[in-house]
Design a protein around this motif. Structure first.
Motif, PDB file in Angstrom:
ATOM      1  N   VAL A   1       0.660  -1.077  -0.005  1.00  0.00           N
ATOM      2  CA  VAL A   1       0.183   0.043   0.147  1.00  0.00           C
ATOM      3  C   VAL A   1       0.848   1.223   0.035  1.00  0.00           C
ATOM      4  CG1 VAL A   1      -2.013  -1.156   1.224  1.00  0.00           C
ATOM      5  CG2 VAL A   1      -0.037   0.087   2.443  1.00  0.00           C
ATOM      6  N   ARG A   2       2.373   1.098   0.216  1.00  0.00           N
ATOM      7  CA  ARG A   2       3.131   2.156   0.130  1.00  0.00           C
ATOM      8  C   ARG A   2       4.148   2.334  -1.025  1.00  0.00           C
ATOM      9  NH1 ARG A   2       2.991   5.217   4.992  1.00  0.00           N
ATOM     10  NH2 ARG A   2       2.361   3.912   6.928  1.00  0.00           N
ATOM     11  N   LEU A   3       3.877   1.404  -1.974  1.00  0.00           N
ATOM     12  CA  LEU A   3       4.692   1.381  -3.314  1.00  0.00           C
ATOM     13  C   LEU A   3       4.744   2.638  -3.875  1.00  0.00           C
ATOM     14  CD1 LEU A   3       4.231  -2.211  -4.277  1.00  0.00           C
ATOM     15  CD2 LEU A   3       6.441  -1.315  -3.629  1.00  0.00           C
ATOM     16  N   HIS A   4       3.715   3.486  -3.899  1.00  0.00           N
ATOM     17  CA  HIS A   4       3.618   4.566  -4.668  1.00  0.00           C
ATOM     18  C   HIS A   4       4.482   5.712  -3.770  1.00  0.00           C
ATOM     19  CE1 HIS A   4       0.485   5.137  -1.682  1.00  0.00           C
ATOM     20  NE2 HIS A   4       0.606   6.148  -1.603  1.00  0.00           N
ATOM     21  N   GLU A   5       4.700   5.618  -2.636  1.00  0.00           N
ATOM     22  CA  GLU A   5       5.685   6.564  -1.961  1.00  0.00           C
ATOM     23  C   GLU A   5       6.918   5.887  -2.133  1.00  0.00           C
ATOM     24  OE1 GLU A   5       4.834   6.533   2.325  1.00  0.00           O
ATOM     25  OE2 GLU A   5       2.777   5.953   2.050  1.00  0.00           O
ATOM     26  N   HIS A   6       7.272   4.788  -2.257  1.00  0.00           N
ATOM     27  CA  HIS A   6       8.492   4.356  -2.674  1.00  0.00           C
ATOM     28  C   HIS A   6       9.136   4.814  -4.145  1.00  0.00           C
ATOM     29  CE1 HIS A   6      12.112   1.867  -2.407  1.00  0.00           C
ATOM     30  NE2 HIS A   6      11.737   1.143  -3.481  1.00  0.00           N
ATOM     31  N   ILE A   7       8.212   4.898  -4.970  1.00  0.00           N
ATOM     32  CA  ILE A   7       8.576   5.411  -6.276  1.00  0.00           C
ATOM     33  C   ILE A   7       9.017   6.875  -6.322  1.00  0.00           C
ATOM     34  CG2 ILE A   7       7.570   5.860  -8.820  1.00  0.00           C
ATOM     35  CD1 ILE A   7       5.961   3.199  -8.377  1.00  0.00           C
TER      36      ILE A   7
ATOM     37  N   GLY B   1       8.842   7.606   1.034  1.00  0.00           N
ATOM     38  CA  GLY B   1       8.413   6.589   2.032  1.00  0.00           C
ATOM     39  C   GLY B   1       9.119   5.422   2.036  1.00  0.00           C
ATOM     40  N   THR B   2       9.244   4.475   3.013  1.00  0.00           N
ATOM     41  CA  THR B   2       9.968   3.147   2.981  1.00  0.00           C
ATOM     42  C   THR B   2       9.113   2.292   2.878  1.00  0.00           C
ATOM     43  OG1 THR B   2      10.351   3.149   5.279  1.00  0.00           O
ATOM     44  CG2 THR B   2      12.248   4.208   3.865  1.00  0.00           C
ATOM     45  N   VAL B   3       9.066   1.112   2.416  1.00  0.00           N
ATOM     46  CA  VAL B   3       8.162   0.089   2.162  1.00  0.00           C
ATOM     47  C   VAL B   3       8.486  -1.266   2.578  1.00  0.00           C
ATOM     48  CG1 VAL B   3       7.207   1.141   0.128  1.00  0.00           C
ATOM     49  CG2 VAL B   3       9.059  -0.444  -0.159  1.00  0.00           C
TER      50      VAL B   3
ATOM     51  N   ILE C   1      -3.658  11.425  -1.329  1.00  0.00           N
ATOM     52  CA  ILE C   1      -3.400  12.178  -2.343  1.00  0.00           C
ATOM     53  C   ILE C   1      -2.064  13.114  -1.869  1.00  0.00           C
ATOM     54  CG2 ILE C   1      -4.385  14.222  -3.602  1.00  0.00           C
ATOM     55  CD1 ILE C   1      -6.079  11.816  -3.715  1.00  0.00           C
ATOM     56  N   GLY C   2      -0.755  12.476  -2.072  1.00  0.00           N
ATOM     57  CA  GLY C   2       0.369  13.016  -1.479  1.00  0.00           C
ATOM     58  C   GLY C   2       0.295  12.833  -0.180  1.00  0.00           C
ATOM     59  N   ARG C   3       1.260  13.470   0.578  1.00  0.00           N
ATOM     60  CA  ARG C   3       1.654  13.078   2.178  1.00  0.00           C
ATOM     61  C   ARG C   3       0.801  14.220   2.830  1.00  0.00           C
ATOM     62  NH1 ARG C   3       2.161   9.381   3.362  1.00  0.00           N
ATOM     63  NH2 ARG C   3       1.280   9.042   1.294  1.00  0.00           N
ATOM     64  N   ARG C   4       0.055  15.104   2.302  1.00  0.00           N
ATOM     65  CA  ARG C   4      -0.622  16.089   3.475  1.00  0.00           C
ATOM     66  C   ARG C   4      -1.905  15.961   3.187  1.00  0.00           C
ATOM     67  NH1 ARG C   4       3.813  18.481   1.812  1.00  0.00           N
ATOM     68  NH2 ARG C   4       3.007  19.457  -0.064  1.00  0.00           N
TER      69      ARG C   4
END
Length: 346
Positions: free
Chosen positions: A40-46, A50-52, A293-296
């Motif tokens: 669920v966090r792979l988009h953050e990794h890209i 974020g770390t996954v 929708i982003g981090r915020r």
């Protein structure tokens, strides 16, 4: 009882941890990598926000044996690994999960290895370059927003054949569109034809599953998911319990919200079997959907237990905090094996 768990995603990890806590069983987990991946966090990794990956040694109960390797075939009471070794089992939990792929020239968002490649490619892009995200589901929305927020100098386009956020209610869909507009994401309807012209294409359509079950001769549906009975047992080999993305459970949606209760229930039924008790049918109801929708910012959509959206939804910073907590709870549940869920509607 010797139990092998194939795959250590949300479903496999909670199943292994729950079983070893509830039953006198020798549990072995087989996974192709030594880390637990928060898909669920792979988009953050890209996007580099974020770390996954968490070592499985930190996620699995110390009584569980971990074998890092790939399963080549499920035999008659034996797992055959790609390195030629074999593991005997009395029962198996099939949690092989999804196997996202992408067309040539695109990077699949839903797999760790391709997400890492996409991160490197994205990091190398200069300002002014174009990024196309294909897929208007929640993964596509999150990926486009994360890239646009982390790299405001890029031109980000979200391409979808259908309506963006189609699983959400009208109010939530409208909120998503406003948030994407705020980040400068251009939303287009259409089919990806391979001649996109973008400098980077991110494939956010993840419906494919591992072909291990089909290769092993288990009964599968047209998508390659294991056909199961009401107890989540394979209809062609009742020694095998199928959970998560690779299980053909009627009405199930691919998500950690689905994988966790299936993994927990599959383990509970095996624990009942060890104790000489009867298995219980699987039943699960949904509560809603969450899209960052982003981090915020985020959008939270409440749902009926049959997964249809209600009119209740909210967004903004408070929704982002809720979404972050949902992600943390999902990982924590897989690690601790403590999880409760609503039954399906009658």
């Amino acid at each position: 009882m010797k139990v092998v768990v194939i795959g250590a995603g949300y479903a496999g990890t909670i199943a292994a941890n729950r079983l070893v806590k509830k039953a006198d069983a020798e549990v072995t987990v087989v996974n192709p990598r030594p880390g637990f991946v928060e898909r669920v966090r792979l988009h953050e990794h890209i996007a580099g926000s974020g770390t996954v990956v968490t070592p499985l040694t930190e996620m699995l109960d110390p009584r569980i044996r971990l074998v890092v390797g790939s399963v080549d075939k499920i035999g008659d009471g034996t797992l055959l690994l790609a390195d030629g070794t074999s593991l005997p089992f009395d029962r198996a939990i099939y949690a092989a999960g999804g196997a996202p792929t992408a067309p040539s020239g695109a990077f699949a968002v839903g797999a760790l290895e391709t997400a890492e490649e996409a991160h490197r490619a994205l990091s190398a892009l200069p300002d002014g370059a174009g990024v196309t995200v294909v897929g208007g589901g929640l993964t596509g929305i999150e990926t486009a927003a994360e890239v646009a927020e982390s790299r405001p100098g890029l031109r980000v386009r979200l391409l979808s054949e259908g309506e963006v956020g189609a699983s959400l209610g009208p109010g939530a869909r409208a909120r998503v569109r406003r948030e994407l507009d705020r980040l400068g994401v251009v939303v287009e309807r259409g089919r990806f034809d391979g001649a996109d012209g973008a400098d980077l294409v991110l494939w956010a359509i993840a419906t494919q599953v591992s072909d291990l079950a089909a290769r092993s001769g288990l009964a599968v549906d047209d998508a390659g998911r294991v056909i199961v009975d009401e107890f989540l047992r394979s209809v062609s080999d009742p020694r095998i319990v199928a959970v998560g993305d690779g299980a053909a459970v009627p009405g199930a949606r691919l998500s950690c919200q689905t994988a966790l209760p299936q993994g927990a229930h599959g383990a509970d039924n095996l624990a009942r079997e060890v104790a000489g008790k009867r298995a219980k049918p699987y039943s699960m109801g949904y509560t809603g959907q969450n899209v960052s929708i982003g981090r915020r910012s985020a959008v939270i959509q409440a749902a009926r237990r049959d997964d249809t959206p209600t009119r209740l939804q909210f967004g903004g910073r408070s929704a982002a905090l809720v979404k972050e907590q949902v992600c943390r709870v999902a990982k924590g549940a897989a690690r601790t094996a403590r999880y409760a869920w609503l039954p399906a509607p009658r």
